[in-house]
Design a protein around this motif. Sequence first.
Motif, PDB file in Angstrom:
ATOM      1  N   LYS A 115     -42.318  -9.841  61.234  1.00 38.82           N
ATOM      2  CA  LYS A 115     -41.252 -10.848  61.792  1.00 38.82           C
ATOM      3  C   LYS A 115     -41.266 -11.982  60.942  1.00 38.82           C
ATOM      4  O   LYS A 115     -39.974 -12.415  60.779  1.00 38.82           O
ATOM      5  N   ALA A 116     -42.055 -12.570  60.461  1.00 37.86           N
ATOM      6  CA  ALA A 116     -41.942 -13.857  59.414  1.00 37.86           C
ATOM      7  C   ALA A 116     -40.838 -13.512  58.535  1.00 37.86           C
ATOM      8  O   ALA A 116     -40.138 -14.220  57.874  1.00 37.86           O
ATOM      9  N   ALA A 117     -41.027 -12.315  57.888  1.00 40.22           N
ATOM     10  CA  ALA A 117     -39.905 -11.855  56.749  1.00 40.22           C
ATOM     11  C   ALA A 117     -38.640 -11.816  57.007  1.00 40.22           C
ATOM     12  O   ALA A 117     -37.593 -11.928  56.327  1.00 40.22           O
ATOM     13  N   GLY A 118     -38.232 -11.739  58.207  1.00 37.49           N
ATOM     14  CA  GLY A 118     -36.978 -11.395  58.764  1.00 37.49           C
ATOM     15  C   GLY A 118     -36.212 -10.097  58.122  1.00 37.49           C
ATOM     16  O   GLY A 118     -36.882  -9.112  57.685  1.00 37.49           O
ATOM     17  N   LYS A 119     -35.090 -10.502  57.605  1.00 36.28           N
ATOM     18  CA  LYS A 119     -34.232  -9.533  56.986  1.00 36.28           C
ATOM     19  C   LYS A 119     -34.760  -9.530  55.580  1.00 36.28           C
ATOM     20  O   LYS A 119     -34.029  -8.761  54.641  1.00 36.28           O
ATOM     21  N   ALA A 120     -35.404 -10.408  54.715  1.00 40.57           N
ATOM     22  CA  ALA A 120     -35.602 -10.513  53.411  1.00 40.57           C
ATOM     23  C   ALA A 120     -36.465  -9.134  52.905  1.00 40.57           C
ATOM     24  O   ALA A 120     -37.174  -8.812  53.518  1.00 40.57           O
ATOM     25  N   LEU A 137     -36.817 -13.042  48.540  1.00 43.65           N
ATOM     26  CA  LEU A 137     -37.655 -12.170  48.366  1.00 43.65           C
ATOM     27  C   LEU A 137     -38.928 -12.917  49.283  1.00 43.65           C
ATOM     28  O   LEU A 137     -39.349 -14.033  49.428  1.00 43.65           O
ATOM     29  N   ALA A 138     -39.439 -11.828  50.192  1.00 41.54           N
ATOM     30  CA  ALA A 138     -40.625 -12.427  50.892  1.00 41.54           C
ATOM     31  C   ALA A 138     -42.020 -11.757  50.345  1.00 41.54           C
ATOM     32  O   ALA A 138     -41.605 -10.515  50.308  1.00 41.54           O
ATOM     33  N   LEU A 139     -43.143 -12.334  50.341  1.00 38.12           N
ATOM     34  CA  LEU A 139     -44.163 -11.681  49.396  1.00 38.12           C
ATOM     35  C   LEU A 139     -45.364 -12.046  50.309  1.00 38.12           C
ATOM     36  O   LEU A 139     -45.483 -13.129  50.855  1.00 38.12           O
ATOM     37  N   ALA A 140     -46.108 -11.146  50.595  1.00 40.34           N
ATOM     38  CA  ALA A 140     -47.359 -11.208  51.794  1.00 40.34           C
ATOM     39  C   ALA A 140     -48.616 -10.749  51.440  1.00 40.34           C
ATOM     40  O   ALA A 140     -48.745  -9.648  50.901  1.00 40.34           O
ATOM     41  N   VAL A 141     -49.464 -11.761  51.514  1.00 44.24           N
ATOM     42  CA  VAL A 141     -50.902 -11.350  51.407  1.00 44.24           C
ATOM     43  C   VAL A 141     -51.318 -11.153  52.830  1.00 44.24           C
ATOM     44  O   VAL A 141     -51.281 -12.019  53.661  1.00 44.24           O
ATOM     45  N   GLY A 142     -52.044 -10.064  53.029  1.00 44.58           N
ATOM     46  CA  GLY A 142     -52.680  -9.614  54.277  1.00 44.58           C
ATOM     47  C   GLY A 142     -54.085 -10.329  54.452  1.00 44.58           C
ATOM     48  O   GLY A 142     -54.426 -10.679  53.598  1.00 44.58           O
TER      49      GLY A 142
END
Length: 146
Positions: free
Chosen positions: A52-57, A89-94
Amino acid sequence: MRLHLITVGEPRLAYARAGWDEYATRLRRYHKLQVSRVSGKTQALESEAIRKAAGKAPLILLDPRGRQFTSEGLSAYLDARALGGTGELALAVGGPEGHTDELRAGADALWSLGELTLPHDLAMVVLAEALYRAATISAGEPYHRG
């Protein structure tokens, strides 16, 4: 390029907070930076919050199954994404349990920081520093001396 860094929680240890703040500040000289801190009581809820936070990126997940980069390789990868029209770009650390299989399957890419398991706080600092280093390489600046 706009970089959207998404983390589950925020750094709790003083050294990690200081490192994150330092490299996020430096990174802002090269990229528009957005930071989102998400939470969830389960791995599934964390992964849902990341998506959800990343959206369309386009979403790049830090994950041990992912591709490893040299600093120069990461710089070239990010430059290619920018030249290819990717404005964000969305980059995510889980979280501690990592990402769900569903989130991994829907991600644009997986990026591994290496074969070592890093504490969450340290992974966030390494992410920010690696992105900063890649930006200085692209700019031809002397921070990276390989």
